[in-house]
Design an enzyme around this catalytic site. Sequence first.
Site, PDB file in Angstrom:
ATOM      1  N   ASN A   2      65.866  62.125  47.939  1.00 22.18           N
ATOM      2  CA  ASN A   2      65.000  61.161  48.535  1.00 22.18           C
ATOM      3  C   ASN A   2      65.474  60.493  49.566  1.00 22.18           C
ATOM      4  O   ASN A   2      66.393  60.604  49.999  1.00 22.18           O
ATOM      5  CB  ASN A   2      64.525  60.116  47.295  1.00 22.18           C
ATOM      6  CG  ASN A   2      63.836  60.634  46.036  1.00 22.18           C
ATOM      7  OD1 ASN A   2      63.298  61.545  46.249  1.00 22.18           O
ATOM      8  ND2 ASN A   2      63.945  60.136  44.781  1.00 22.18           N
TER       9      ASN A   2
ATOM     10  N   HIS B  44      55.438  64.269  43.751  1.00 23.74           N
ATOM     11  CA  HIS B  44      55.685  65.029  45.056  1.00 23.74           C
ATOM     12  C   HIS B  44      54.511  65.829  45.450  1.00 23.74           C
ATOM     13  O   HIS B  44      54.840  66.898  45.844  1.00 23.74           O
ATOM     14  CB  HIS B  44      57.031  65.375  44.861  1.00 23.74           C
ATOM     15  CG  HIS B  44      58.162  64.567  45.025  1.00 23.74           C
ATOM     16  ND1 HIS B  44      58.757  64.053  46.001  1.00 23.74           N
ATOM     17  CD2 HIS B  44      58.686  64.241  43.607  1.00 23.74           C
ATOM     18  CE1 HIS B  44      59.899  63.032  45.624  1.00 23.74           C
ATOM     19  NE2 HIS B  44      59.742  63.194  44.245  1.00 23.74           N
TER      20      HIS B  44
ATOM     21  N   HIS C 178      65.166  72.620  42.003  1.00 22.11           N
ATOM     22  CA  HIS C 178      65.475  72.226  40.615  1.00 22.11           C
ATOM     23  C   HIS C 178      67.005  71.751  40.736  1.00 22.11           C
ATOM     24  O   HIS C 178      68.000  72.453  41.164  1.00 22.11           O
ATOM     25  CB  HIS C 178      65.411  73.455  39.695  1.00 22.11           C
ATOM     26  CG  HIS C 178      65.769  73.135  38.311  1.00 22.11           C
ATOM     27  ND1 HIS C 178      65.880  71.910  37.658  1.00 22.11           N
ATOM     28  CD2 HIS C 178      66.083  74.092  37.215  1.00 22.11           C
ATOM     29  CE1 HIS C 178      66.436  71.895  36.545  1.00 22.11           C
ATOM     30  NE2 HIS C 178      66.642  73.260  35.967  1.00 22.11           N
TER      31      HIS C 178
END
Length: 714
Positions: A149, A76, A340
């Site tokens: 995603n 990413h 996270h």
Amino acid sequence: MDNENNVNKYSKEEQLNESRVNHDDQKLTTNQGVGVSHTDDSLKAGNRGPTLMEDFHFREKMTHFDHERIPERVVHARGFGAHGHFQPYESMAELTKAKFLQDPSIKTPVFVRFSTVVGSKGSADTVRDVRGFATKFYTEDGNYDLVANNIPVFFIQDAIKFPDIVHSIKPEPHNDMPQASAAHDTFWDFVVNTPEITHMIMWLLSDRAIPRSYRMMEGFGVNTFRFVNGEGKGRFVKFHWKPLLGVHSLVWDEAQKLAGKDPDYHRRDLWDAISKGDYPEYELGIQIIEEEDEFNFDFDVLDPTKIWPEEIVPVKPIGKMTLDRNVDNFFAETEQVAFHPANVVPGIDFTNDPLLQGRLFSYLDTQLIRLGGPNFHEIPINRPLAPIHNNQREGYHRMTIDQGVTSYSPNSLRGNAPHPTPDTEHGYAHYTEKVDGKKVRERSESFNDHYSQASLFWNSMSNAEKEHIIEAFHFEVGAVMDKQIKERVVEMFNHVDGELATEIAKGIGVAPPQNPGGTGVTASSPAVSQENTNQVAATRKVAILLEDGFNHHQVTQVMEALKSAGVHSEIISKNLGMLTGVDGQQLEVNKNYVNTGSIMYDAVYIPGGRQSVDNLLQQGDALHFVNEAFKHGKTIGATNEGVDLLVISQVEGIELAALDSQAELVSKMGIVTIRNAGDMGTIEQEGYFSQQFVSAIAQHRHWKRKNKKEMVPA
């Protein structure tokens, strides 16, 4: 001579041959030389239980992987972000105690970072890849990160294999090629040796992997999380972001050309849309499965390589996110933002999803090295709006000037401050779940079906989408040098569908399967196909091809109609500057053929004006512009003399407007034409050019012209 021999030794062919040599003397070990007996599954408490921190092999393997790249992200790396806000539609108290999901009048600030996965920061936006869709909610209970995603499943089932999948798909280590591409031997070698990846490959080689825009891209939480309400009841949940503009994609030829013409295409599109006030909007939806129904499906709800089909487990819309502000500084915000999955708030908890369990370790570990130490939460873009009180001190880049002498708990000098937050005051309490099992490095048998949902995906595709998948296989696997790997790809996808495997074989130079196979699955899932998405014309871009002598009334009337539909238009000509219409009125050129192309637009319009059209007919760039748009399935409109340009172009097999004096509107397969028209109409007037043109633009692409576009030279 020695150097020359050494270079020759590492030719691609010899490396492939060398890789097949028996290396029985090379045993897998940790970095301490301890033999590793199994590296495909993390150590769990029971084969469906949580990953155990004592798994030193998992921690070492993941830690080393997390620290392999500096300073950009390991994955990413190329991303673009924007600010916005989120509002729930109604209180979700029955399902979760998360405060930001309770009050429809409260706007929660968010920051979203979209990204590609494989490429470096310098790669192009439009490569075939998974896209990241990470959202940071700055809630009153602290930051919540929904790390998603644009594809709902993942390559692997257990996070311990994440270093392996990324190593395989990254540029090959001997020559650092190819960049941002899966079209090479090491990736497909990993694929044919990893059956659990089959479903993900179907998504990766579909149109989902080349989105038209971040604004037209779904997001999926991938992992199975848990909602917990105020009474302590838990439910399994999956998260979905659904764009209000619908889900739309590029075609592969278009994506490749954009990578050269404008490698920043997606980020520019997002920046421009927000700057113009076309704020991207996404609905947040959830799928809910009651805990007592956990084993009532033919898939494991904790398996990250499986979807929960929406016709079986419907998506409930619970709120809307609007992105309405661009960043002020790319590095300070987009580059330094740290997401996270373990950043959760009360009411959202984890499950024993083995991919999620590993992510809870990996993301934090990666940020520690990428952002220089444990205080990255103090960087403004990462700083929560909720107050921070704890006994964590010092370390690299500490910004807070802590006061007082205590930095431990319990203490009496400060009355044991900061005090623990009780559950009743929204202190985080982990969901109570019984964990009982032997310590094993195994995978649940319920994770073993690797092909059924891949067949479901294939069955769900339209004919055009299936053709695109086959073409993607031809490109990706066609780049593989090792014939054995190619043969194994065909064998692997013969488990999915015999016709698919046969078509793959045709394009990659290997024999088709002798016995066409398949899973026997005949079901389909309508939500999987992009053919069933929202179709709106708003925010689309139209190129208007002009030269001096154009019909000013036609152009301005169509431009006004487009604007009223929320569609943007730009005037394209051979040269920049001012163009003069037949009535002497002028319009300014926005782009020329050097700095733009049809690939940057959703539709093309050629207005009338004899002089303008005659000039365009002498320009190869103009003819190519039209041909290419036609080949890519885009809407093309022409009025009056503008129809002549379509007649001369290679837009063949389409019933154009009559060439005589009759004014007849024809709209067929995305080609909208009319002769001798004086009034273009508005978007509300049925039967007029403007209304038909906008309606065709809303359809995104016109796949029915598939067979007719193959002969178009563009």
